[in-house]
Each structure stands twice: as C-alpha cells, then as structure tokens.
Enzyme design. Structure first.
Site, PDB file in Angstrom:
ATOM      1  N   LYS A   1      11.844  -6.463 -10.216  1.00 35.64           N
ATOM      2  CA  LYS A   1      12.621  -7.188  -9.219  1.00 35.64           C
ATOM      3  C   LYS A   1      13.515  -8.140  -9.415  1.00 35.64           C
ATOM      4  O   LYS A   1      13.632  -8.465 -10.430  1.00 35.64           O
ATOM      5  CB  LYS A   1      11.817  -7.328  -7.975  1.00 35.64           C
TER       6      LYS A   1
HETATM    7  C1  LIG Z   1       8.926  -1.841  -6.054  1.00 34.69           C
HETATM    8  C2  LIG Z   1       8.761  -1.687  -4.495  1.00 34.69           C
HETATM    9  C3  LIG Z   1       7.667  -1.575  -3.849  1.00 34.69           C
HETATM   10  C4  LIG Z   1       6.538  -1.958  -4.247  1.00 34.69           C
HETATM   11  O1  LIG Z   1       6.640  -3.277  -4.736  1.00 34.69           O
HETATM   12  P1  LIG Z   1       5.053  -3.818  -5.408  1.00 34.69           P
HETATM   13  O2  LIG Z   1       5.478  -5.484  -5.518  1.00 34.69           O
HETATM   14  O3  LIG Z   1       5.039  -3.309  -6.957  1.00 34.69           O
HETATM   15  O4  LIG Z   1       3.900  -3.607  -4.673  1.00 34.69           O
HETATM   16  C5  LIG Z   1       7.876  -0.979  -2.508  1.00 34.69           C
HETATM   17  N1  LIG Z   1       9.043  -0.691  -1.942  1.00 34.69           N
HETATM   18  C6  LIG Z   1      10.151  -0.568  -2.647  1.00 34.69           C
HETATM   19  C7  LIG Z   1      11.438  -0.185  -2.270  1.00 34.69           C
HETATM   20  C8  LIG Z   1      10.010  -0.861  -4.189  1.00 34.69           C
HETATM   21  O5  LIG Z   1      11.055  -0.812  -4.767  1.00 34.69           O
END
Ligand SMILES: *Cc1c(COP(=O)(O)O)cnc(C)c1O
Length: 370
Positions: free
Chosen positions: A179
């Site tokens: 992210k």
């Molecule tokens: C990565 C992601 C998640 C989950 O995030 P985590 O921190 O790994 O639990 C949820 N929704 C979207 C759209 C994502 O890209």
C-alpha cells in the site's frame, strides 16, 4: 523487477529500535502520535490505528451497527478482504458492477442494489482512485445509510480537494507493504463522528473502558490494536508521505507516456477533481489478448506483473455460496480477466520504465489472437 518496493530506511529502523529499547511495546505513545500524523494529514477528526485494514473494516462495520442478516453493498471488483469483513459480521455482501474506465463502483447501479435489509454502503477506492463519492453519498442519504470507504489503497488520494477516507461516514486505510505507506501489517480507521469514534476505541481493545484502578468490560470487544513497534514505522513513513505520493504519481505519468501507444492497452484514467495514488498501476487489455499469458511472458523477462484485483464472485468461496452468474457483473468479470498490474514505485528509473514498456509490447504481441 518487483511489483512494489516500500520506501523504507534508517528512520524506520531507528524508530523500531527506540520503541524496543523503551520497554513499552504495544499500543501507546507511538500509536497516538501516528494517529495524530494521519489525522493532521487527512484532516479527519478522529483516527484509530488497527492491526490491518481487514480488522479495521470489520470493526467499523460492527461499530456502525451492522448485524447478522443485514446486507452491505460493495463493488464486485476488489481484494476479497472487502467482502470477508462483511461476512465475518454475519452480514451478506451485495455486489455492484463497476465502471471499466475507473475500476470503481458504478453509482448508476447503486440504487437498485439497496433493499430494506441494506445496513451500509461500502465503496472501494480502486487502486487509490476515489470512487464517485458525490453520487454514492447522494444514494446513501436518500436511504439514510452510512458510507464506509474501503480506502485501503487510497491514503493520499483526493476527491474534490478532500482526502480519501474522509468522504463518507468512516474510512479505512491499509499499511500492508503493497500500500501507500507501510507498518508491515496495520491499518487505520478515520471518522468525523464522535460517537462512532468512541465505540471504535472501546471495541478495538477488548470492549474495555479504563476505570480509576482497572478496566471495566462494557462490550464483547476485539483485540484489533496496532503495536507501538508497528506504529513507530508508520510515524517514520508519514514524514515521507508527500514524497511517496508525488513519486508514485510522477512514475505513473511517465509509465503512461510509454505504454499508452501499445495496441490493445487501456491506461489508467484520473477523472477531473480526483488525485490518484496509483497504489497499483493497472491497465485493461483488449479481449484478444490472453492476460495470463502476458503475465507468464513478463515473468520470463524478469518483470513481475499480476492481475488487477479480483472479481470476487469468481472466487471459489463466493461462487459456491452466492452462485452469481458472470452476466450479472459483466464489467467486473471482464476486469477480473483482462486487467493487468505493472510494477510501480517511486524508485523506478527511466531505464526500468523503458524495460517495462518494451517487455509489455513484446509480451502482448506474443499473447494476442489475430
Ligand atoms: C489490501 C486491501 C485490503 C486489506 O488490507 P489489509 O491491511 O491487508 O488487511 C482491503 N481492501 C482493499 C481494497 C485492499 O486493497
């Protein structure tokens, strides 16, 4: 070449060492400072750090009063954690199709998805591009429903000059290494609603409220806290966020100038009034191109690529449980099969981007039916 490499270094290492040497490891001063930094950056009124975006989405749904048997409307095209959070609360995700240009929920289809069991609308800001929140908020207001933004990929993205995650009732960011900023694992919930923020704070840590000498347990809460070890990494990352976001945006525009001329490639768009984070740089390939073959060919050229994200109704669990036909979500289905994520991060050099574009052109040629 990897899909993403987080921008980390000595500040993150020093921050972790400092927390460990302090002897106070779990949620404390560093978490509070990290929450302050995100609050200051996004202009959200409240921010609560959590162990991941998935636990944050679950916690927010519980705090919003979503109960077993309720329905939550979400886009069909997302990382399945979006739907899993709904299912973990015993509620039913209702999938809405997307717009292929933005990969975001098509608001024209939203009203028809709302029933008398709908308890929330949960748009996703696909790959860091804000969904059409004015249209979504208008439908939500008409039905008196809260809007929970899955802003996992969108920290730093904006819509009408306001930050992703502050456009609905509450928003949730992810700090997974794929992210915008990372804490290794982690997430944060933002909201302007004082009462909701209070519920989130209590539910995040065992349903406990601190008394004079010890805790009192007022709800059957969770342990969804973020540790100070992780928060310290996040705090160091927040000092770099402007560089990270502008670096991703610059790299994306340079990559677009190299791949937009390749036949059969639709490049990412950025509608007027939005700023994309390009958490992922995702192109859509013509139907004559075998996307999976492109991924294989790119791999032989040492460039990691992957699908865009998931048509959740096509995954085994959702297929067996909901049996949604492909024709019900035509654009989601097409994006599942034809979207392709290319490597993108601020550290990419001009040579790297030339290599990606050259490899993509060749790989597509080798994977197209004439
Ligand atoms: C990565 C992601 C998640 C989950 O995030 P985590 O921190 O790994 O639990 C949820 N929704 C979207 C759209 C994502 O890209």
């Amino acid at each position: 070449m990897r899909l993403n490499i987080p921008l980390t270094g000595a500040p993150e290492v020093d921050a972790v060492r400092e927390v460990i040497e302090s002897g106070y490891l779990t949620q404390g001063a560093k978490t509070a400072a990290f929450e302050d930094a995100v609050r200051g950056y996004t202009a959200a009124r409240h921010a609560a750090a959590v162990s991941s975006a998935t636990t944050g989405l679950h916690l927010a749904l519980v705090a919003l009063g979503v109960q077993p048997g309720d329905e939550v409307v979400i886009p069909g095209f997302s990382f399945p954690a979006t739907a899993n959070a709904v299912i973990q609360q015993g509620a039913t995700p209702v999938f809405v199709d997307i717009d292929e240009a933005t990969f975001n929920l098509d608001p024209a289809l939203l009203d028809a998805a709302v029933t008398d069991r709908t308890r929330a609308i949960m748009p996703v800001h696909a790959f860091g591009l804000c969904a059409d929140m004015d249209a979504i908020n208008a439908v939500a207001a008409r039905h008196d429903l809260p809007v929970l933004e899955d802003a996992a990929c969108a920290l730093g993205g904006t819509y009408g000059g306001r930050h992703a995650g502050t456009l609905g009732t509450a928003g949730v960011y992810s700090f997974h290494p794929r992210k915008i900023i990372t804490t290794a694992e982690g997430g944060m919930i933002t909201t302007d609603d004082d009462e909701l923020a209070k519920r989130i704070a209590v539910l995040r840590a065992h349903g406990a409220v601190r008394g004079e000498l010890y805790m009192e347990f007022v709800e059957a809460g969770f342990n969804y806290r973020l540790s100070d070890v992780h928060a310290a990494i996040g705090l160091a990352q927040m000092t770099r966020i402007d560089d990270i976001v502008s670096g991703r945006r610059r790299a994306a525009s340079e990559l677009t100038s190299r791949v937009s001329g390749i036949e059969g490639v639709q490049v990412p768009t950025e509608p007027a009034g939005t700023a994309h984070t390009f958490q992922s740089y995702v192109v859509l390939l013509d139907d004559r191109i075998d996307r999976d073959e492109v991924i294989r060919r790119m791999r032989t050229r040492d460039i990691e690529t992957t699908l865009g994200t998931y048509g959740m109704h096509l995954q085994p669990y959702f297929r067996e449980r909901f049996g949604i036909p492909d024709e019900a979500l035509p654009h989601t289905t097409r994006a599942h099969h034809q979207a392709l994520t290319l490597p993108l991060y601020p550290q990419l050099t001009e040579d790297d981007m030339d290599a990606i574009a050259d490899a993509l052109r060749l790989s597509i040629e080798e994977s197209t039916t004439r």
